[in-house]
Design an enzyme around this catalytic site. Structure first.
Site, PDB file in Angstrom:
ATOM      1  N   CYS A 113       0.851  -1.203   0.000  1.00 36.90           N
ATOM      2  CA  CYS A 113       0.000   0.000   0.000  1.00 36.90           C
ATOM      3  C   CYS A 113       0.879   1.243   0.000  1.00 36.90           C
ATOM      4  O   CYS A 113       0.459   2.313  -0.432  1.00 36.90           O
ATOM      5  CB  CYS A 113      -0.952   0.001   1.190  1.00 36.90           C
ATOM      6  SG  CYS A 113      -0.217   0.523   2.743  1.00 36.90           S
ATOM      7  N   CYS A 116       3.465   2.809   4.856  1.00 30.88           N
ATOM      8  CA  CYS A 116       4.576   2.756   5.819  1.00 30.88           C
ATOM      9  C   CYS A 116       5.891   3.141   5.173  1.00 30.88           C
ATOM     10  O   CYS A 116       6.893   3.339   5.848  1.00 30.88           O
ATOM     11  CB  CYS A 116       4.710   1.335   6.375  1.00 30.88           C
ATOM     12  SG  CYS A 116       5.336   0.169   5.142  1.00 30.88           S
ATOM     13  N   ARG A 429      13.307  -9.862  30.508  1.00 31.15           N
ATOM     14  CA  ARG A 429      12.077  -9.150  30.127  1.00 31.15           C
ATOM     15  C   ARG A 429      11.256 -10.070  29.248  1.00 31.15           C
ATOM     16  O   ARG A 429      11.809 -10.840  28.456  1.00 31.15           O
ATOM     17  CB  ARG A 429      12.459  -7.840  29.455  1.00 31.15           C
ATOM     18  CG  ARG A 429      12.059  -7.605  28.035  1.00 31.15           C
ATOM     19  CD  ARG A 429      12.787  -6.428  27.442  1.00 31.15           C
ATOM     20  NE  ARG A 429      11.953  -5.236  27.339  1.00 31.15           N
ATOM     21  CZ  ARG A 429      11.121  -5.013  26.334  1.00 31.15           C
ATOM     22  NH1 ARG A 429      10.959  -5.896  25.374  1.00 31.15           N
ATOM     23  NH2 ARG A 429      10.408  -3.888  26.295  1.00 31.15           N
ATOM     24  N   PHE A 810      -7.754  -4.594   4.169  1.00 29.47           N
ATOM     25  CA  PHE A 810      -7.907  -5.918   4.798  1.00 29.47           C
ATOM     26  C   PHE A 810      -9.344  -6.216   5.196  1.00 29.47           C
ATOM     27  O   PHE A 810      -9.584  -6.979   6.129  1.00 29.47           O
ATOM     28  CB  PHE A 810      -6.966  -6.056   6.010  1.00 29.47           C
ATOM     29  CG  PHE A 810      -5.585  -5.533   5.772  1.00 29.47           C
ATOM     30  CD1 PHE A 810      -4.775  -6.129   4.808  1.00 29.47           C
ATOM     31  CD2 PHE A 810      -5.101  -4.435   6.452  1.00 29.47           C
ATOM     32  CE1 PHE A 810      -3.505  -5.635   4.547  1.00 29.47           C
ATOM     33  CE2 PHE A 810      -3.833  -3.933   6.192  1.00 29.47           C
ATOM     34  CZ  PHE A 810      -3.032  -4.532   5.241  1.00 29.47           C
ATOM     35  N   PHE A 926     -12.360 -13.712   5.892  1.00 30.48           N
ATOM     36  CA  PHE A 926     -13.806 -13.724   6.125  1.00 30.48           C
ATOM     37  C   PHE A 926     -14.296 -14.964   6.873  1.00 30.48           C
ATOM     38  O   PHE A 926     -15.104 -15.743   6.367  1.00 30.48           O
ATOM     39  CB  PHE A 926     -14.477 -13.661   4.743  1.00 30.48           C
ATOM     40  CG  PHE A 926     -15.605 -12.685   4.683  1.00 30.48           C
ATOM     41  CD1 PHE A 926     -15.372 -11.314   4.720  1.00 30.48           C
ATOM     42  CD2 PHE A 926     -16.917 -13.127   4.583  1.00 30.48           C
ATOM     43  CE1 PHE A 926     -16.423 -10.415   4.657  1.00 30.48           C
ATOM     44  CE2 PHE A 926     -17.973 -12.238   4.527  1.00 30.48           C
ATOM     45  CZ  PHE A 926     -17.725 -10.874   4.557  1.00 30.48           C
ATOM     46  N   ALA A1091     -12.700 -10.275  -1.184  1.00 31.23           N
ATOM     47  CA  ALA A1091     -12.923 -11.702  -1.450  1.00 31.23           C
ATOM     48  C   ALA A1091     -11.942 -12.281  -2.468  1.00 31.23           C
ATOM     49  O   ALA A1091     -12.241 -13.257  -3.157  1.00 31.23           O
ATOM     50  CB  ALA A1091     -14.363 -11.954  -1.890  1.00 31.23           C
ATOM     51  N   GLU A1273      -6.316 -13.297   0.091  1.00 36.15           N
ATOM     52  CA  GLU A1273      -6.670 -13.659   1.467  1.00 36.15           C
ATOM     53  C   GLU A1273      -6.076 -14.961   1.971  1.00 36.15           C
ATOM     54  O   GLU A1273      -5.843 -15.125   3.169  1.00 36.15           O
ATOM     55  CB  GLU A1273      -8.192 -13.803   1.571  1.00 36.15           C
ATOM     56  CG  GLU A1273      -8.966 -12.561   1.269  1.00 36.15           C
ATOM     57  CD  GLU A1273     -10.429 -12.915   1.123  1.00 36.15           C
ATOM     58  OE1 GLU A1273     -11.196 -12.636   2.062  1.00 36.15           O
ATOM     59  OE2 GLU A1273     -10.801 -13.484   0.077  1.00 36.15           O
TER      60      GLU A1273
HETATM   61  C1  LIG Z   1       6.339   4.180  21.508  1.00 34.64           C
HETATM   62  C2  LIG Z   1       7.055   4.081  22.816  1.00 34.64           C
HETATM   63  C3  LIG Z   1       7.553   2.848  23.200  1.00 34.64           C
HETATM   64  C4  LIG Z   1       8.220   2.727  24.425  1.00 34.64           C
HETATM   65  N1  LIG Z   1       8.694   1.499  24.773  1.00 34.64           N
HETATM   66  C5  LIG Z   1       9.345   1.365  25.944  1.00 34.64           C
HETATM   67  C6  LIG Z   1       9.847   0.102  26.356  1.00 34.64           C
HETATM   68  O1  LIG Z   1       9.726  -0.895  25.655  1.00 34.64           O
HETATM   69  N2  LIG Z   1      10.460   0.025  27.559  1.00 34.64           N
HETATM   70  C7  LIG Z   1      10.611   1.114  28.355  1.00 34.64           C
HETATM   71  O2  LIG Z   1      11.170   0.993  29.418  1.00 34.64           O
HETATM   72  N3  LIG Z   1      10.154   2.306  28.004  1.00 34.64           N
HETATM   73  C8  LIG Z   1       9.514   2.456  26.830  1.00 34.64           C
HETATM   74  N4  LIG Z   1       9.025   3.676  26.481  1.00 34.64           N
HETATM   75  C9  LIG Z   1       9.144   4.793  27.427  1.00 34.64           C
HETATM   76  C10 LIG Z   1      10.409   5.596  27.204  1.00 34.64           C
HETATM   77  O3  LIG Z   1      11.513   4.862  27.628  1.00 34.64           O
HETATM   78  C11 LIG Z   1      10.294   6.871  28.021  1.00 34.64           C
HETATM   79  O4  LIG Z   1       9.184   7.566  27.568  1.00 34.64           O
HETATM   80  C12 LIG Z   1      11.511   7.724  27.852  1.00 34.64           C
HETATM   81  O5  LIG Z   1      12.635   7.107  28.308  1.00 34.64           O
HETATM   82  C13 LIG Z   1      11.332   9.093  28.506  1.00 34.64           C
HETATM   83  O6  LIG Z   1      12.395   9.933  28.115  1.00 34.64           O
HETATM   84  P1  LIG Z   1      12.133  11.377  27.466  1.00 34.64           P
HETATM   85  O7  LIG Z   1      13.430  12.052  27.335  1.00 34.64           O
HETATM   86  O8  LIG Z   1      11.352  11.259  26.240  1.00 34.64           O
HETATM   87  O9  LIG Z   1      11.254  12.028  28.600  1.00 34.64           O
HETATM   88  P2  LIG Z   1      10.334  13.298  28.535  1.00 34.64           P
HETATM   89  O10 LIG Z   1       8.986  12.889  28.030  1.00 34.64           O
HETATM   90  O11 LIG Z   1      10.984  14.398  27.820  1.00 34.64           O
HETATM   91  O12 LIG Z   1      10.248  13.635  30.090  1.00 34.64           O
HETATM   92  C14 LIG Z   1       9.704  12.716  30.975  1.00 34.64           C
HETATM   93  C15 LIG Z   1       9.738  13.199  32.403  1.00 34.64           C
HETATM   94  O13 LIG Z   1      11.072  13.242  32.891  1.00 34.64           O
HETATM   95  C16 LIG Z   1      11.349  14.472  33.509  1.00 34.64           C
HETATM   96  N5  LIG Z   1      12.755  14.784  33.238  1.00 34.64           N
HETATM   97  C17 LIG Z   1      13.413  14.635  32.085  1.00 34.64           C
HETATM   98  N6  LIG Z   1      14.708  14.996  32.244  1.00 34.64           N
HETATM   99  C18 LIG Z   1      14.835  15.380  33.524  1.00 34.64           C
HETATM  100  C19 LIG Z   1      15.927  15.856  34.297  1.00 34.64           C
HETATM  101  N7  LIG Z   1      17.133  15.991  33.776  1.00 34.64           N
HETATM  102  N8  LIG Z   1      15.700  16.159  35.577  1.00 34.64           N
HETATM  103  C20 LIG Z   1      14.483  16.046  36.127  1.00 34.64           C
HETATM  104  N9  LIG Z   1      13.415  15.600  35.448  1.00 34.64           N
HETATM  105  C21 LIG Z   1      13.594  15.266  34.168  1.00 34.64           C
HETATM  106  C22 LIG Z   1      10.415  15.455  32.864  1.00 34.64           C
HETATM  107  O14 LIG Z   1      10.169  16.522  33.734  1.00 34.64           O
HETATM  108  C23 LIG Z   1       9.194  14.605  32.605  1.00 34.64           C
HETATM  109  O15 LIG Z   1       8.366  14.607  33.728  1.00 34.64           O
HETATM  110  C24 LIG Z   1       8.374   3.854  25.267  1.00 34.64           C
HETATM  111  C25 LIG Z   1       7.880   5.093  24.863  1.00 34.64           C
HETATM  112  C26 LIG Z   1       7.228   5.218  23.658  1.00 34.64           C
HETATM  113  C27 LIG Z   1       6.686   6.545  23.239  1.00 34.64           C
HETATM  114  S1  FES Z   2       3.160  -1.380   2.511  1.00 33.16           S
HETATM  115 FE1  FES Z   2       1.246  -1.097   3.489  1.00 33.16          FE
HETATM  116  S2  FES Z   2       1.808  -0.803   5.519  1.00 33.16           S
HETATM  117 FE2  FES Z   2       3.686  -1.301   4.583  1.00 33.16          FE
END
Ligand SMILES: Cc1cc2nc3c(=O)[nH]c(=O)nc-3n(C[C@H](O)[C@H](O)[C@H](O)COP(=O)(O)OP(=O)(O)OC[C@H]3O[C@@H](n4cnc5c(N)ncnc54)[C@H](O)[C@@H]3O)c2cc1C
Ligand code: FES
Ligand code: FES
Length: 1342
Positions: A113, A116, A429, A810, A926, A1091, A1273
């Site tokens: 498609c 992505c 994990r 799909f 289906f 289909a 399908e």
């Molecule tokens: C799609 C997705 C998948 C993820 N999968 C996983 C996973 O598999 N395993 C996992 O463990 N995590 C996962 N996470 C979470 C991810 O690890 C955390 O969101 C990330 O580490 C936060 O870091 P950031 O810099 O983006 O934080 P931000 O969003 O920028 O900040 C988060 C918080 O930290 C505080 N902060 C940041 N820096 C400081 C500082 N220096 N001092 C004081 N406070 C501070 C901020 O005030 C805020 O409250 C996932 C997140 C997403 C979006």
């Molecule tokens: S080609 Fe359709 S989602 Fe990747």
């Protein structure tokens, strides 16, 4: 923006062009900002990678430019000050020059498609920018955060691998074992070379080399800006939020005193989703990105201090470096962190997220905090008052005030000490799938021994995924101090830990028993790993009493081996075209998808890529929060009073019919499920519309009954349509004569379509005659057109639906787009302005429904030799609250239930249950994927009872000669038998089965399983009127040809096939052909593209139109046989011969008499077989897909690349259905799974390590054009070979543990189900709660 305050200018670059934003709004993310640039939205939460861009920043400390992939949906534009952003259109285009990454993904058939694809391209491009010759491991890591729902990834990986350094070894084993080792790899011998067979889907040699001179340079202006010594604090005032970015630590600390509650936004991967999805609001955001102190890394004598601002990917690099430099004993904490840093989120999130943000977010699922806590890390804090240190321990993690940061403090860095010789730090994990999935449970564990002994001197056990923050088994650890590390502590440790930290029965996230089991299983793994470590030290040191350390038998050591992350490889075989076929005739050749290159350059236009239309408004849906309730009132006054809001649309605004009595477009008086659409808000922007939708107040009065599960529906006699029944032979008598009878129940879970492009529509009302143009992402434009017509009460001829392309369907875009389209049309009609509706992922999943979950009761009578005499099966599908396609789904399920087996005495009964859930709808296959799994499960159960291999029972009961199906349609099994035999042969099934058995006899905690399943899949709709199609072909005076037909392009390559057909028929190369769009004004009264027959019926219509045209040209050609196509066309025009023709196909006459239980509902069958091998981890429930071989009959494939792509993509979607994808509902009927965080679809590391597909040669199908077959399908069902391989492995484990083999695995075979089926001392020791004493977090609805 507060009017008296002046924002600073935001300066950054996009694709080499400077952007200066005078009024940057901190609430705007890069994705919304870039929408004009065609970066794609698919989830909005960082979980799918569709919006990936490359961000380049100059790092003052290292004086280097850092390029990293990031998800634009989580990047606030304000964070981009001084950055250069590169998007897919910045690296190449058809107008200039395409980039080798774009070329290879497209030409390697890595797009279907194409939705992505821009994200994939950008992830790969960024990787190559940093590593021009990446290793396969780097490649898998780079693509791990990008989801694709169509291709099955193999083709993407294959073409991407062409950038890796040449290696003679496939590295498929990841364990040092090589594919060239003949013993290990039987592919080359079994997939024999043959003149008729081709294995080359594209010509690698044609690929352009990677040319770094093509890359955009980092703008010198940004370098100057970064190095400017007079940098100042930047402030951006938005409408509701202010963003402040100071330059010095001092300023930041002053700001923290002034705004103590304001978060520090670094990666925004935690703050961003909380603001978007959980309603968190912060009026001030502080950005510490420009403060270099937060990026410092210092080596000390006892460890490493890493700045809180370092990204997780940088942390990974820093730790990798340390591990390579330091002795092993010092780096055990670092190694444990590295293990989790590889699987935590996708690469983009690891690039954006910071160490400080991760630690401070204190998510319950945090993968790093348990290890940091176990490794005795300390937090270096700083405030205006000075610096201090606190331990990262259980008190900090629990947020206890005296162990936490003060409001004015920030985290400057994290100190991670070295481990010691007699100290071990280990991490585990387990998640729903191998990568890019939040953990179900994780842990960080540490033990310190008294020197030269096995006596515990220190112990730390930290678990994630159990509560809202990391938990510590502190008390248990205290009690175990002083004990020796041998089996005697195990039982006590298990009991203590479970007592201390078991999740409560109704814990959020559910899976409570599984989590409890993992808690102890992880400890057991820890025990073994430490024991191994101790033994290693002892080997190197001469320690007295070394006999104290118990030996671990070889058989148990497999508990410690992790499944390696490997890159998939495989062979694709298809029939070579006849050497005498003219070179310009493209039929039968693996022609590139017509839009492939445009997908890869981002030029392919999807519905929401259409530019903003003059006076356009945005629509947001308001949905029910109750499952079954009376609507007492709808109060929209507050919403209407908000800025930018134009109107609120309710059922009263519908001038025509509001759906049907049982299925209303907008709810009237009553709601039937959570997610039922009640009304919609029209506003000047998406943000305004969504904000206002939340303010519409609806008062409900709950109604009885509330039904969610199929069993409840049966109890309440709640059905959507009459029962469907088929019967043959004398079932009762056959049961009486059977040697054995088994009876049981089975549950097959539902499935979310998770097409990457959510539902979207743009309705443009015209000034004249109530005309309306509708641009919509649908599989059935005529259905949208008809529904809008009846809703607005205007004739169909005033409404034109346009479908350029659909970002995956799909089945989910057959009936539902009409609902969204009609509601948008009502809004357009009422306001007189264009309306755009783009569902966010949450709305899409909540309102649209998916695959029907199945509950079945079965009774099977069979002889001891495995011959099945009789089957009596009752199937109940959960249809949700309205009929939609549920009647057809249950009919097809029953019709197809027998699969490949001829069983003389059958009774199949099917019912579609009416429940208070979103109405389920069409989905690839289906009903067959659910029914087929049930049939194969019965076969497997018979095999177990007879003590015979399942493949023998399959062979014994399979169709052997021309015979009648249960509905008395004649069926010839030649191809079924060929596929089966070829699959047995190509997969070396019997040899590998013996090896699997050998492996199982040598390993206790890991088991392998292998299974082969046959398939007979009937193609087409069981309704005659659906077997028709039309096409319109124009030849223009320059000779170019415009082909139009009634099918929608969903990624299945229908337009490519149509152009191939037109090219063959008109005998001119494909370069003359063009397809513009599907449009109800050019080809009316189309049928749904579904289909599997889209290409069959539309192809015949195109053929017909071309033949008409060619016939008209014949006299001219005869007169001038040496002329060119252009000459003939010109002559025809001059002779006033029409160069435009409509083609029509009046197809198969389908009939099914349900009274008699007989008919000819389907034009033909697709046959296939698949063999899969897996390995499971009995302690965690994880599994690894080792190898799959598929043999399929495509007869004379029109385009083998497209057909193989369909087979692979649908197989992986089936693998998802049967092993990963799980929808969770609350006891109140609220769908918990509302995005990629909670609902996992397969990602690049979930596909089989070896993935071979071959198409039967010398096969014909007289029912379809050029003897081809529709393959859209069928491959889905073959995914169940993985399910049965898992079941085989579980059976081996159970057998070894002395358990009855008689068990039925329900689908999907998730880690939870696998683990709990491998019953052992751990599953038996966990506490089980009495179901009557608690309210579970989720309920099973199948
Ligand atoms: C799609 C997705 C998948 C993820 N999968 C996983 C996973 O598999 N395993 C996992 O463990 N995590 C996962 N996470 C979470 C991810 O690890 C955390 O969101 C990330 O580490 C936060 O870091 P950031 O810099 O983006 O934080 P931000 O969003 O920028 O900040 C988060 C918080 O930290 C505080 N902060 C940041 N820096 C400081 C500082 N220096 N001092 C004081 N406070 C501070 C901020 O005030 C805020 O409250 C996932 C997140 C997403 C979006
Ligand atoms: S080609 Fe359709 S989602 Fe990747
Ligand atoms: S990751 Fe941004 S849209 Fe999915």
């Amino acid at each position: 923006m507060p009017s008296h305050l002046q924002s600073d200018e935001l300066v950054f670059f996009v694709n080499g062009k400077k952007v200066t934003e005078k009024n940057a709004d901190p609430e705007v993310n890069l994705l919304s900002y870039l929408r004009k640039n065609r970066t794609k939205y698919a989830c909005g939460g960082g979980g799918c990678g569709a919006c990936t861009v490359m961000v380049s920043k100059y790092d003052l400390l290292s004086k280097k430019i850092r390029h990293y992939a990031a998800t634009a949906c989580l990047l606030p534009i304000c964070s981009l000050y001084g950055a250069a952003v590169t998007t897919v259109e910045g690296i190449g285009s058809t107008r200039t020059r395409i980039h080798p990454v774009q070329e290879r993904i497209a030409k390697g058939h890595g797009t279907q498609c194409g939705f992505c694809t821009p994200g994939m391209v950008m992830s790969l491009y960024t990787l190559l920018r940093n590593h021009p010759e990446p290793s396969p491991e780097q490649l898998t890591e780079a693509l791990g955060g990008n989801l694709c729902r169509c291709t099955g990834y193999r083709s993407i990986l294959e073409s991407s691998k062409t950038f890796c350094a040449e290696s003679n070894c496939c590295q498929m084993k990841g364990t040092g074992k090589c594919c060239l080792d003949e013993e290990e790899n039987q592919t080359s011998s079994s997939h024999q070379k043959n003149d008729k067979i081709c294995t080359q889907l594209y010509a690698k040699e044609e690929f352009q080399p990677l040319d770094p001179t093509q890359d955009l340079i980092f703008p010198p202006e940004l370098l100057r800006m970064a190095e400017d010594p007079n940098k100042e604090t930047l402030t951006f005032y938005g409408e509701r939020i202010t963003w402040i970015s100071p330059v010095t630590l001092k300023e930041l600390l002053e700001l923290k005193v002034k705004y103590p509650k304001s978060p520090l936004v670094v990666g925004n991967t935690s703050v961003g989703p909380a603001m978007k999805f959980q309603g968190h609001f912060h009026p001030i955001l502080l950005s510490p990105a420009r403060i270099s102190e937060l990026s410092m890394v210092t080596n000390t004598n006892d460890g490493l201090t890493i700045g809180a601002g370092c990204s997780l990917d940088q942390v990974k690099q820093i730790l990798t470096d340390e591990v390579s430099k330091l002795p092993e004993e010092k780096t055990r904490t670092y190694q444990a962190l590295l293990k989790h840093l590889k699987s935590l989120a996708g690469q983009q999130i690891r690039n954006m997220a910071s160490l400080g943000g991760h630690v401070m977010s204190r998510h319950g699922y945090s993968d790093l905090n348990p290890i940091l806590a176990a490794g005795n890390a300390t937090l270096n804090l700083v405030s205006k008052e000075g610096r201090r240190q606190i331990p990262l321990n259980e008190h900090f993690l629990a947020g206890l005030p005296n162990a936490d940061l003060k409001p004015e403090e920030i985290l400057e860095s994290v100190h991670i000490p070295h481990s010691e010789k007699w100290e071990f730090v280990v991490a585990f994990r387990q998640a729903q799938c191998q990568q890019n999935a939040l953990p179900d449970v994780n842990c960080g564990m540490r033990v310190l021994f008294k020197e030269c002994t096995d006596t515990i001197a220190g112990l730390g056990l930290f678990y994630g995924g159990i509560r809202s923050t990391t938990v510590s088994a502190h008390r248990s650890c205290q009690q175990l101090l002083g004990r020796d590390w041998n089996t005697l502590i195990l039982d006590e440790a298990f009991r203590l830990i479970l007592d201390e930290i078991s999740p409560p029965a109704s814990a959020p996230g559910g899976m409570v028993e599984f989590k409890r089991t993992l808690i102890v299983s992880f400890f057991f793994k820890f025990y073994l790993e430490v024991l191994q470590g101790l033994k290693k030290i002892i080997k190197m040191t001469s320690i007295p009493n070394s006999h104290r350390y118990p030996d671990i038998s070889e058989k148990f050591l497999s508990a410690l081996e992790e499944f390696p992350v490997t890159i998939s490889r495989g062979v694709q075989e298809f029939q070579r075209v006849d050497p005498n076929q003219p070179p310009h005739d493209p039929v039968g050749r693996p022609i590139l998808h017509q839009s492939g290159i445009k997908h890869a350059t981002g030029e392919a236009t999807f519905c929401d890529d259409l530019p903003v239309v003059d006076k356009e408004l945005f629509l947001a849906l308001v949905t029910s929060t109750r499952a079954h309730a009376k609507i007492i009132s709808i109060d929209a006054s507050e919403a209407l009073g908000l800025p930018g809001v134009v109107d609120v649309i309710t059922a009263e605004d519908i001038p025509g019919t509001n759906g049907t009595d049982d299925d209303k477009l907008l709810a009237v008086d009553e709601v039937l499920c959570v997610g039922h659409i009640t009304c919609a808000v029209v506003a000047e922007s998406e943000v305004y519309a969504k904000r206002a939708a939340e303010k519409v107040k609806i008062i409900y009065q709950d109604q009885e009954p509330v039904i969610f599960t199929t069993k409840d529906a049966i109890r309440h006699n709640s059905y959507l349509c009459s029962e469907k029944k088929l019967e043959q032979g004398n079932v009762e008598e056959a049961f009486e004569n059977a040697d054995q009878i088994i009876e049981g129940e089975m549950h097959v879970g539902g499935q979310e379509h998770f097409y990457m492009e959510t539902q979207r529509v743009l309705v443009v009302p015209k000034a004249e005659d109530k005309e309306m143009e509708i641009f919509v992402s649908t599989q059935d434009p005529s259905h949208v057109q008809k529904t809008v017509s009846s809703t607005l009460n205007i004739p169909i001829n005033r409404i034109t639906c346009h479908v350029k392309r659909v970002g995956g369907g799909f089945g989910g875009k057959v009936s539902k787009p009409a609902v969204y389209g009609a509601i948008a049309a009502v809004a357009a009609n009422k306001t007189g302005r264009p309306i755009r509706l783009v569902l966010d992922r949450r709305e899409d999943m909540l309102t649209k429904g998916g695959r029907h979950p199945l509950f079945a009761k079965y009774k099977v009578g069979f002889m001891n030799n495995g011959r099945i005499k009789a089957m009596d099966i009752e199937c109940y599908i959960n249809g949700g609250c309205t009929l939609d396609d549920s009647e057809l789904v249950i009919e097809y399920l029953i019709l197809k239930l027998e699969n490949a087996y001829k069983i003389n005495n059958l009774r199949f009964l099917g019912r579609a249950c009416k429940t208070n859930l979103a109405s389920n709808t069409a989905f690839r296959g289906f009903g067959f994927p659910q029914g087929g799994l049930l049939m194969e499960s019965c076969i497997t159960a018979v095999a177990t009872k007879c003590g015979l291999p399942p493949e023998k029972i399959r062979e014994k009961n399979m169709y052997k000669r021309v015979d009648k199906t249960i509905y008395k349609q004649a069926y010839s099994p030649d191809k079924l038998i060929r596929c089966w035999n070829e699959c047995l042969d190509k997969s070396s099934y019997h040899t590998r089965k013996a090896k699997v058995e050998d492996f199982n006899s040598k390993n206790y905690w890991k088991k392998k399983g292998i299974a082969i399943v046959p398939m007979k899949f009937s193609v087409g709709f069981g309704v005659t009127s659906y077997h028709q199609a039309a096409a319109l072909v124009h030849i223009y005076t320059d000779g170019s040809v415009l082909v139009t037909h009634g099918g929608s392009e969903l990624g299945q390559g229908i337009h490519t096939k149509m152009l191939q057909i037109a090219s063959r028929e008109l005998k001119i190369p494909m370069s003359y052909m063009h397809f513009c769009e599907t449009n109800t004004a050019t080809v009316p009264n189309t049928i749904a593209t579904a289909a599997s027959i889209g290409a069959d019926v539309n192809g015949k219509a195109v053929q017909n139109a071309c033949q008409i045209l060619l016939k008209r040209l014949e006299p001219i050609i005869k007169k001038n046989p040496e002329g060119t196509w252009e000459d003939w066309v010109k002559a025809a025009f001059e002779k006033r011969i029409s160069l435009s023709a409509t083609g029509y196909f009046r197809g198969y006459k389908a009939n099914m008499d349900w009274e008699k239980g007989e008919g000819d509902p389907f034009p033909y069958y697709v046959e296939g077989a698949a063999c899969s091998e897996v390995e499971i981890d009995c302690l965690t429930g994880a599994h690894k897909n080792i190898r799959t071989d598929i043999v399929m009959d495509a007869s004379c494939s029109i385009n083998p690349a497209i057909d193989i792509g369909q087979i692979e993509g649908s197989f992986i979607q089936g693998l998802g259905l049967y092993t990963i994808e799980e929808l969770k509902y609350s006891p109140e009927g609220v769908l918990h799974s509302q995005g990629p965080d909670e609902y996992k679809i397969p990602s690049v590391t979930d596909i089989p390590e070896e993935f071979n597909v071959s198409l039967l040669t010398s096969s014909e199908n007289p029912m379809a054009i050029y003897s081809s077959k529709g393959l859209g399908e069928s491959g889905m069902f073959l995914g169940c070979s993985v399910f049965f391989a898992i079941s085989d492995a579980v059976t081996a484990a159970r057998k070894e543990r002395g358990l009855t083999e008689d068990f039925m695995l329900n689908s999907p075979a998730t880690p939870e189900r696998i683990r709990m089926a491998c019953t052992d001392r751990f599953t038996e020791m966990i506490p089980i709660d009495d179901a009557k004493t608690f309210k579970p977090w989720s309920i099973p609805i199948a």
